[in-house]
Write a protein that holds these residues in place. Sequence first.
Motif, PDB file in Angstrom:
ATOM      1  N   ARG A 173       0.483  -1.616   0.056  1.00 40.36           N
ATOM      2  CA  ARG A 173       0.080   0.162  -0.517  1.00 40.36           C
ATOM      3  C   ARG A 173       0.552   1.117  -0.426  1.00 40.36           C
ATOM      4  NH1 ARG A 173      -3.610  -3.046   3.639  1.00 40.36           N
ATOM      5  NH2 ARG A 173      -2.151  -2.107   5.185  1.00 40.36           N
ATOM      6  N   ARG A 174       1.880   1.544   0.898  1.00 47.06           N
ATOM      7  CA  ARG A 174       2.302   2.178   1.020  1.00 47.06           C
ATOM      8  C   ARG A 174       3.665   2.555  -0.182  1.00 47.06           C
ATOM      9  NH1 ARG A 174       4.017   7.236   1.859  1.00 47.06           N
ATOM     10  NH2 ARG A 174       6.330   8.004   2.343  1.00 47.06           N
ATOM     11  N   ILE A 175       3.789   1.752  -1.421  1.00 48.46           N
ATOM     12  CA  ILE A 175       4.496   1.478  -2.692  1.00 48.46           C
ATOM     13  C   ILE A 175       3.736   1.921  -3.192  1.00 48.46           C
ATOM     14  CG2 ILE A 175       5.230   0.310  -4.160  1.00 48.46           C
ATOM     15  CD1 ILE A 175       6.515  -1.824  -2.744  1.00 48.46           C
ATOM     16  N   SER A 176       1.956   1.769  -3.258  1.00 45.92           N
ATOM     17  CA  SER A 176       1.019   2.363  -4.071  1.00 45.92           C
ATOM     18  C   SER A 176       0.684   4.027  -3.969  1.00 45.92           C
ATOM     19  CB  SER A 176      -0.874   1.467  -3.925  1.00 45.92           C
ATOM     20  OG  SER A 176       0.011   0.177  -4.738  1.00 45.92           O
ATOM     21  N   ASP A 177       0.522   3.999  -2.653  1.00 44.33           N
ATOM     22  CA  ASP A 177       0.281   5.500  -2.079  1.00 44.33           C
ATOM     23  C   ASP A 177       1.982   6.371  -2.847  1.00 44.33           C
ATOM     24  OD1 ASP A 177      -1.766   4.901  -1.394  1.00 44.33           O
ATOM     25  OD2 ASP A 177      -1.191   4.480   1.008  1.00 44.33           O
ATOM     26  N   ILE A 178       2.939   6.043  -2.278  1.00 47.77           N
ATOM     27  CA  ILE A 178       3.882   7.186  -3.256  1.00 47.77           C
ATOM     28  C   ILE A 178       4.097   6.780  -4.828  1.00 47.77           C
ATOM     29  CG2 ILE A 178       6.592   7.039  -3.554  1.00 47.77           C
ATOM     30  CD1 ILE A 178       7.090   6.197  -0.906  1.00 47.77           C
ATOM     31  N   HIS A 179       3.350   6.162  -5.695  1.00 39.96           N
ATOM     32  CA  HIS A 179       3.828   6.041  -6.865  1.00 39.96           C
ATOM     33  C   HIS A 179       2.903   7.204  -7.285  1.00 39.96           C
ATOM     34  CE1 HIS A 179       2.841   3.585 -11.348  1.00 39.96           C
ATOM     35  NE2 HIS A 179       3.487   4.577 -11.177  1.00 39.96           N
ATOM     36  N   LYS A 180       1.360   6.876  -6.859  1.00 44.77           N
ATOM     37  CA  LYS A 180       0.608   7.577  -7.074  1.00 44.77           C
ATOM     38  C   LYS A 180       0.293   9.138  -6.770  1.00 44.77           C
ATOM     39  CE  LYS A 180      -2.721   3.775  -5.501  1.00 44.77           C
ATOM     40  NZ  LYS A 180      -4.569   3.596  -5.451  1.00 44.77           N
TER      41      LYS A 180
END
Length: 569
Positions: A173-180
């Motif tokens: 989830r943290r990876i997705s948040d940064i990418h978004k």
Amino acid sequence: MLSRIMSGSIRNLDREYDCTVRLLDDTEYTCTIQRDAKGQYLFDLICHHLNLLEKDYFGIRYVDPDKQRHWLEVTKCIAKQMKSQPPFTMCLRVKFYPPDPAALKEEITRYLVFLQIKRDLYHGRLLCKTSDAAMLAAFILQAEIGDYDPGKHPEGYSSKFQFFPKHSEKLERRISDIHKTELIGQTPETSELNFLQKAQMLETYGVDPHPCKDVSGNPAFLAFTPFGFVVLQGNKRVHFLKWNEVTKLKFEGKIFHIYANQKEIILTYFAPTPEACKHLWKCGVENQAFYKLEKSSQVRTVSSSNLFFKGSRFRYSGRVAKEVMEQSAKIKREPPEIHRAGLVPSRSCPSITHGPRLTSVPRTRRRAVHISIMEGLESLRDSAHSTPVRSVSHGDSFMPRSRSLATNASEGSGVISDEAYSPSDSVLPTPVAEHSLELAVARQVNGAPCSIEEEKESEAGTPSVGEAGDLTDSRAAVEGAGGASSLSEVEQVNKFVLSVLRLLLVTIGLLFVLLLLLIVLTESDLDVAFLRDIRQTPEFEQFHYEYFCPLRRWFACKLRWAGSLLINK
């Protein structure tokens, strides 16, 4: 033994060999080489294929039938270095990690280094905190799939990809948040550069671990980085010596010694096999020469042991880091076009096959042999209303994922690995063969961590399950019978006998030289100041008249007596 002799004789009859080199993007380059071709020829072929000029950071690695890795020496014949039968299989890897990846002149070089470090992250060689891991993975996503698009990237899309040996849902989830939110608008070039700069700040940047044991029998990993020699135990770096502090590297059998500036500081470690120890020593010699010296003319041939004992001699051939940077600054050409391969979901990895790289394919087009990332995302979006699809790679079925601690404070200190620094928890390298359960369950083979063994198999050609089982059974049978220990005892006896014979020969040679010098002093008429001074000393005159002259008369008498006997007969 007979099979090796026959294979060698058959190989000598062939004038050309087929050779396959696996590149950093998991594609393959196949070529035909002459029987007497040297490593430099093959290396230049690959660099020309990749349009690579800053090639001194890279090398070709291969694995022998005993699962020992080697770097292909460019000055030696390829066929003589390979212990297996053709066709030969090797791989291109980063051999010397750039101290500052951002200082590389060309983007193609940075892209290849990016692929190598991404591979290190995937195999568990690059350790980092959870926060750093999320940022690194987000950079990879941005570089390889572009900006976040809600229409193409459904909820949980980052779980389709395997960035680390193990990770948690919270990390995904943290990876997705940064990418978004944080990386929108970054080009692939910028994301790759940011990834390299972030990775370069980590302690394990550039680490290619060599499994060893210390004097107490505790497992350790030895490695050489752009900044010095490191020893890792647990998840900590227990020793670090800068290159200017390392004075000598030495090995004897399985024992590896590191000498520091102060002679009383000596680190000793034990490698699994003598071949592994020699490989460790050669890697250390090359890294020290590359990073420490100012000019390649300062490179000297080094020996692994003392004067009277058999040892290996090795000399690094190539330019040093400072010369490489100076040469790179002189490059003036149009930047070559880079054909990046998109990120492939880990769920699809087992079915991927790779062929020769197509340099004419546009950047926006994926190779046909790669499974389209969009197909994987479409299937994920179709099932988004149900339980999010988890990666069904082999690691999920029998390896529990390490979970981040619940508190935010613990997240800052989490490590993407086990408590002990051990690449053994890494998953298989790409491309992944199906039914790899047996290989992953075997935690250690011959003292080396599983991931290292698995990457060796990937580089040498992944065996089938039956072959892997036979290899494991045969290896267990040999170890159970004590064959390895008996062989090592015989080798030690042979080395001792050879050392005694060498010492005897050296002693005889010295005595012969002294005899020649004595004859020159006593019998020759050379009027040299050095010889004249020796003749005039009282000790020499006493030796000459009391010992040498009677001895000479005795020899002359015996010779006359032997001559008379021969004449009478």
